[in-house]
Structure formats: C-alpha cells, structure tokens
Scaffold this motif. Sequence first.
Motif, PDB file in Angstrom:
ATOM      1  N   GLU A 182       0.854  -1.186   0.000  1.00  0.00           N
ATOM      2  CA  GLU A 182       0.000   0.000   0.000  1.00  0.00           C
ATOM      3  C   GLU A 182       0.886   1.231   0.000  1.00  0.00           C
ATOM      4  O   GLU A 182       1.706   1.418   0.916  1.00  0.00           O
ATOM      5  CB  GLU A 182      -0.912   0.018   1.232  1.00  0.00           C
ATOM      6  CG  GLU A 182      -1.935  -1.104   1.282  1.00  0.00           C
ATOM      7  CD  GLU A 182      -2.716  -1.098   2.584  1.00  0.00           C
ATOM      8  OE1 GLU A 182      -3.952  -1.142   2.533  1.00  0.00           O
ATOM      9  OE2 GLU A 182      -2.073  -1.040   3.664  1.00  0.00           O
ATOM     10  N   ASP A 183       0.737   2.066  -1.019  1.00  0.00           N
ATOM     11  CA  ASP A 183       1.493   3.318  -1.113  1.00  0.00           C
ATOM     12  C   ASP A 183       2.995   3.083  -0.979  1.00  0.00           C
ATOM     13  O   ASP A 183       3.715   3.830  -0.294  1.00  0.00           O
ATOM     14  CB  ASP A 183       1.032   4.311  -0.035  1.00  0.00           C
ATOM     15  CG  ASP A 183      -0.445   4.662  -0.161  1.00  0.00           C
ATOM     16  OD1 ASP A 183      -0.927   4.720  -1.315  1.00  0.00           O
ATOM     17  OD2 ASP A 183      -1.101   4.834   0.874  1.00  0.00           O
ATOM     18  N   GLY A 184       3.464   2.018  -1.616  1.00  0.00           N
ATOM     19  CA  GLY A 184       4.890   1.722  -1.595  1.00  0.00           C
ATOM     20  C   GLY A 184       5.385   1.058  -0.332  1.00  0.00           C
ATOM     21  O   GLY A 184       6.586   0.770  -0.205  1.00  0.00           O
ATOM     22  N   THR A 185       4.491   0.827   0.629  1.00  0.00           N
ATOM     23  CA  THR A 185       4.873   0.182   1.892  1.00  0.00           C
ATOM     24  C   THR A 185       4.370  -1.253   1.902  1.00  0.00           C
ATOM     25  O   THR A 185       3.219  -1.520   1.537  1.00  0.00           O
ATOM     26  CB  THR A 185       4.298   0.946   3.093  1.00  0.00           C
ATOM     27  OG1 THR A 185       4.766   2.290   3.059  1.00  0.00           O
ATOM     28  CG2 THR A 185       4.724   0.296   4.402  1.00  0.00           C
ATOM     29  N   SER A 186       5.219  -2.180   2.353  1.00  0.00           N
ATOM     30  CA  SER A 186       4.877  -3.601   2.354  1.00  0.00           C
ATOM     31  C   SER A 186       4.691  -4.094   3.782  1.00  0.00           C
ATOM     32  O   SER A 186       5.521  -3.827   4.657  1.00  0.00           O
ATOM     33  CB  SER A 186       5.981  -4.409   1.661  1.00  0.00           C
ATOM     34  OG  SER A 186       5.686  -5.780   1.690  1.00  0.00           O
ATOM     35  N   THR A 187       3.594  -4.806   4.007  1.00  0.00           N
ATOM     36  CA  THR A 187       3.291  -5.396   5.309  1.00  0.00           C
ATOM     37  C   THR A 187       3.052  -6.887   5.131  1.00  0.00           C
ATOM     38  O   THR A 187       2.353  -7.303   4.201  1.00  0.00           O
ATOM     39  CB  THR A 187       2.034  -4.756   5.935  1.00  0.00           C
ATOM     40  OG1 THR A 187       2.218  -3.339   6.021  1.00  0.00           O
ATOM     41  CG2 THR A 187       1.770  -5.325   7.318  1.00  0.00           C
ATOM     42  N   VAL A 188       3.614  -7.698   6.029  1.00  0.00           N
ATOM     43  CA  VAL A 188       3.370  -9.140   5.992  1.00  0.00           C
ATOM     44  C   VAL A 188       2.033  -9.416   6.664  1.00  0.00           C
ATOM     45  O   VAL A 188       1.795  -8.995   7.808  1.00  0.00           O
ATOM     46  CB  VAL A 188       4.493  -9.910   6.698  1.00  0.00           C
ATOM     47  CG1 VAL A 188       4.169 -11.400   6.745  1.00  0.00           C
ATOM     48  CG2 VAL A 188       5.819  -9.684   5.989  1.00  0.00           C
ATOM     49  N   ILE A 189       1.149 -10.107   5.956  1.00  0.00           N
ATOM     50  CA  ILE A 189      -0.132 -10.499   6.532  1.00  0.00           C
ATOM     51  C   ILE A 189      -0.290 -12.015   6.422  1.00  0.00           C
ATOM     52  O   ILE A 189       0.362 -12.660   5.592  1.00  0.00           O
ATOM     53  CB  ILE A 189      -1.319  -9.801   5.829  1.00  0.00           C
ATOM     54  CG1 ILE A 189      -1.414 -10.233   4.363  1.00  0.00           C
ATOM     55  CG2 ILE A 189      -1.210  -8.291   5.959  1.00  0.00           C
ATOM     56  CD1 ILE A 189      -2.699  -9.787   3.684  1.00  0.00           C
ATOM     57  N   ALA A 190      -1.153 -12.559   7.271  1.00  0.00           N
ATOM     58  CA  ALA A 190      -1.509 -13.973   7.222  1.00  0.00           C
ATOM     59  C   ALA A 190      -3.001 -14.076   6.976  1.00  0.00           C
ATOM     60  O   ALA A 190      -3.792 -13.350   7.592  1.00  0.00           O
ATOM     61  CB  ALA A 190      -1.138 -14.678   8.520  1.00  0.00           C
ATOM     62  N   LEU A 191      -3.376 -14.968   6.091  1.00  0.00           N
ATOM     63  CA  LEU A 191      -4.792 -15.162   5.801  1.00  0.00           C
ATOM     64  C   LEU A 191      -5.120 -16.650   5.791  1.00  0.00           C
ATOM     65  O   LEU A 191      -4.244 -17.496   5.574  1.00  0.00           O
ATOM     66  CB  LEU A 191      -5.164 -14.509   4.469  1.00  0.00           C
ATOM     67  CG  LEU A 191      -4.381 -14.931   3.209  1.00  0.00           C
ATOM     68  CD1 LEU A 191      -5.080 -16.055   2.475  1.00  0.00           C
ATOM     69  CD2 LEU A 191      -4.206 -13.735   2.284  1.00  0.00           C
ATOM     70  N   THR A 192      -6.368 -16.967   6.038  1.00  0.00           N
ATOM     71  CA  THR A 192      -6.823 -18.348   5.999  1.00  0.00           C
ATOM     72  C   THR A 192      -7.796 -18.515   4.832  1.00  0.00           C
ATOM     73  O   THR A 192      -8.463 -17.572   4.423  1.00  0.00           O
ATOM     74  CB  THR A 192      -7.553 -18.737   7.299  1.00  0.00           C
ATOM     75  OG1 THR A 192      -8.681 -17.864   7.498  1.00  0.00           O
ATOM     76  CG2 THR A 192      -6.627 -18.658   8.487  1.00  0.00           C
ATOM     77  N   GLY A 193      -7.855 -19.742   4.328  1.00  0.00           N
ATOM     78  CA  GLY A 193      -8.719 -20.023   3.195  1.00  0.00           C
ATOM     79  C   GLY A 193      -7.944 -20.003   1.894  1.00  0.00           C
ATOM     80  O   GLY A 193      -6.727 -19.846   1.862  1.00  0.00           O
ATOM     81  N   ASP A 194      -8.666 -20.158   0.791  1.00  0.00           N
ATOM     82  CA  ASP A 194      -8.076 -20.146  -0.539  1.00  0.00           C
ATOM     83  C   ASP A 194      -8.046 -18.707  -1.043  1.00  0.00           C
ATOM     84  O   ASP A 194      -9.096 -18.098  -1.243  1.00  0.00           O
ATOM     85  CB  ASP A 194      -8.911 -21.023  -1.482  1.00  0.00           C
ATOM     86  CG  ASP A 194      -8.308 -21.149  -2.869  1.00  0.00           C
ATOM     87  OD1 ASP A 194      -7.326 -20.428  -3.162  1.00  0.00           O
ATOM     88  OD2 ASP A 194      -8.816 -21.957  -3.669  1.00  0.00           O
ATOM     89  N   PRO A 195      -6.863 -18.127  -1.275  1.00  0.00           N
ATOM     90  CA  PRO A 195      -6.806 -16.721  -1.704  1.00  0.00           C
ATOM     91  C   PRO A 195      -7.481 -16.469  -3.046  1.00  0.00           C
ATOM     92  O   PRO A 195      -7.743 -15.303  -3.375  1.00  0.00           O
ATOM     93  CB  PRO A 195      -5.296 -16.442  -1.786  1.00  0.00           C
ATOM     94  CG  PRO A 195      -4.654 -17.503  -0.957  1.00  0.00           C
ATOM     95  CD  PRO A 195      -5.526 -18.705  -1.076  1.00  0.00           C
ATOM     96  N   ASP A 196      -7.733 -17.514  -3.827  1.00  0.00           N
ATOM     97  CA  ASP A 196      -8.356 -17.334  -5.137  1.00  0.00           C
ATOM     98  C   ASP A 196      -9.846 -17.654  -5.125  1.00  0.00           C
ATOM     99  O   ASP A 196     -10.477 -17.702  -6.179  1.00  0.00           O
ATOM    100  CB  ASP A 196      -7.654 -18.219  -6.173  1.00  0.00           C
ATOM    101  CG  ASP A 196      -6.202 -17.822  -6.349  1.00  0.00           C
ATOM    102  OD1 ASP A 196      -5.949 -16.663  -6.715  1.00  0.00           O
ATOM    103  OD2 ASP A 196      -5.315 -18.653  -6.089  1.00  0.00           O
TER     104      ASP A 196
END
Length: 368
Positions: A182-196
């Motif tokens: 976002e706006d050139g800044t990178s954040t590590v996130i974790a998500l559950t489920g199928d991203p697609d």
Amino acid sequence: MRIAVIDREAETTLDTTRDRFGQTVHHHAAAAARARRNAAAVAAYAAHLAPHATHLLDAARSNLDELPPARHTTAWRTLLNALAASHAEITRVLSRPAAPGSAAEREQHQLLWPHLAAWADHSTIATDLADQHHQPEPELDAEEARQWTQRAQAAQRRGELDLFESWYISDGRRITLAYLVEDGTSTVIALTGDPDAPGWQVIGHYAHEYSAGQALPRPVPPGILRPDISHFNRPQPAPEVPLQELLQDLAEARAAGDVSETLLTATQHGHDAGPMVRLQELLHRASHFAGALETVQGRQIAARLDSIGRQLDFLTREVQDAAEDLGATVAVLPPHRIPTPPRIRPRPALDTTPPPPPPRATTPAHHP
C-alpha cells in the motif's frame, strides 16, 4: 536424515550395476550394495533412534490427543501405530542379532529394511506432532479482521497482494503469508482459506516474516500425492532408451527404416515406454497433483495440464502413423550425402628429426 544419506550412497552404487537402459546387469554387485545399505541403516537406527523412538511416539500421541478432530488425525494415529509396530520389530531383532558377517545377519537386515524405510519415510510426522506445543498469538478480533481483509482484497484487485508461503495447521486450516503493498509500503499479513476463492480472511499482520512465523500456529506435515509410494522402497527402474540416444540414432540413420524404428521407439507404450509416452504420464501426474491441492488455481492448472496431455496423446499417435509410413517407403539416403572427412593434422614420422627453430632476431646494442 542418516538413512537418507545411506540410501543415496547405495543408489549411487546401484547405478553402476545397471546398463544404459536402467536394467540391472551386475546382480552380485547390486546385492552387495543393498546388503551394505541395510547393515548401515540398522547400525544408524540402533545408535541414534532406537533409544528415543518410544519417547518420540508417546509425545506425538499425547499432542495428537489434544488436537481438534480433523480429516487427517485418524490417519496420523494409524501411522503412529504402524511406526510403533516397526520399532518393536526392529528392537526384537536387535536384541537377538545373528553372527556378524553371516548370511543369517544379512537376511535379518534385509527383513528389517522395510521397517527402517517406513521410519525414514514417515518419522517427520511423528517429530512434527511431538513438537506441536507452540502457543500461537491470538488472531485478530472480528472488526480488525474485517478491515484488514478489505484492505487485502483491494490490494489483490490492484495486483499488489504477493503470496509467498503457505501451510496447513493442525485444525485443517490453510494459512498463507503475503506481502500487502500500500502506497509503496509492504506489510506481511496472514490469511486463511483459498486466496483465489471467496471467503478468505486476514488473521494477522506482522512487521516481517520471522515475527509472523513466531506468532502463527506451527505447520503440520503436508500430504502426499500417492499414499502407496515410498522414497526408500522404489521399484526397479523400467528400461528406458534415453532421448539423447534416439537423437543420435537419427543423426546416424541412413535408411528410412532406421528413422521409422527410432520414432516407434519414442512412441511405444508398455513397460519400456518411449519418451513421448513417459511425458504423457508426467503431465498426468502433474495434473493429478494440481487437482489434489483442492484450490481454485490448482483445479484450473489441472485442467490445463490434462488438456495438454490429450494434445500430446494425439501427437504421439500422429508420430506413430508417420513412422509407419516412413518405414513403408523402403528408401535410403542418396549417395551424394557423403560424410565430412576428418581433419587430421599430419605429424612427423617418429624417426625424423624436427626442423631447427628459426633464428631469433637480435637487436643491435646502442652505445652512447
């Protein structure tokens, strides 16, 4: 790991006992290589695993009992029981060893190899289960999870959600790590489920990958495509004519029948299948794997690979037909296609004296 190293060394030796098509031709040497492998594996197990196997299995069972029920927990318990039975058999034989170097000892080791291979194949499941005592950090609350999920979905639509790692946890959920840009800044996130697929949700955000790994639940061992396949008990390789050899046969061919035979070798089916047929099998297994991922992209890729496999099957039949037609021409190459003569530099006869070297040019001295 020790048995993996021992097995790799044995396979390297076994390669020297086979012909260029993969068939064993030096049977005594192959049997000796396997006997050395079996003896080394027994010694490694006795020294490094036998004293700890029972404790390892007890810890794995204890942690497994505390895990939430899922599709895989029953299979894991069955596998732990099988490893326990193999350990008991190995321990029984080790307690009554045959005379060192005797045929009876070699037979004992041969009978133990399947049990040793089972531990080499599946002990990671036991060790991973025994290590399932990590306490993860709490996940985001419902409102924060909703906000981060919306931000991640927006980034995905922009093409700025970069997935980079995925694993399953003990309750059967799939966790995926991604960079949210976002706006050139990178954040590590974790998500559950199928991203697609619809329904995935962000469960955490972190400063970097290490902190994410420390905060999230530990991965459990991934599944396997074929449950009956063993890395350490592979079947005897089927005979195979290398593609490079077929290419060389074509380069050396002089008659249409020679090329026809080479093409038919490349497209034949059965135990000694040719490269084109083996490539079809490769695509079939890759398609099976992609479908077994049980994700949207996996199913799409499986369909693509399956389609390519059908096209290759059509091409294989076309090559067979062309090979048969070529063989029916009963023709040879015309004689004007002669080979290039070798370029061999003449060498002086052994009893001749080489000519003297040319005189060196001298520069006259300059005097003041």
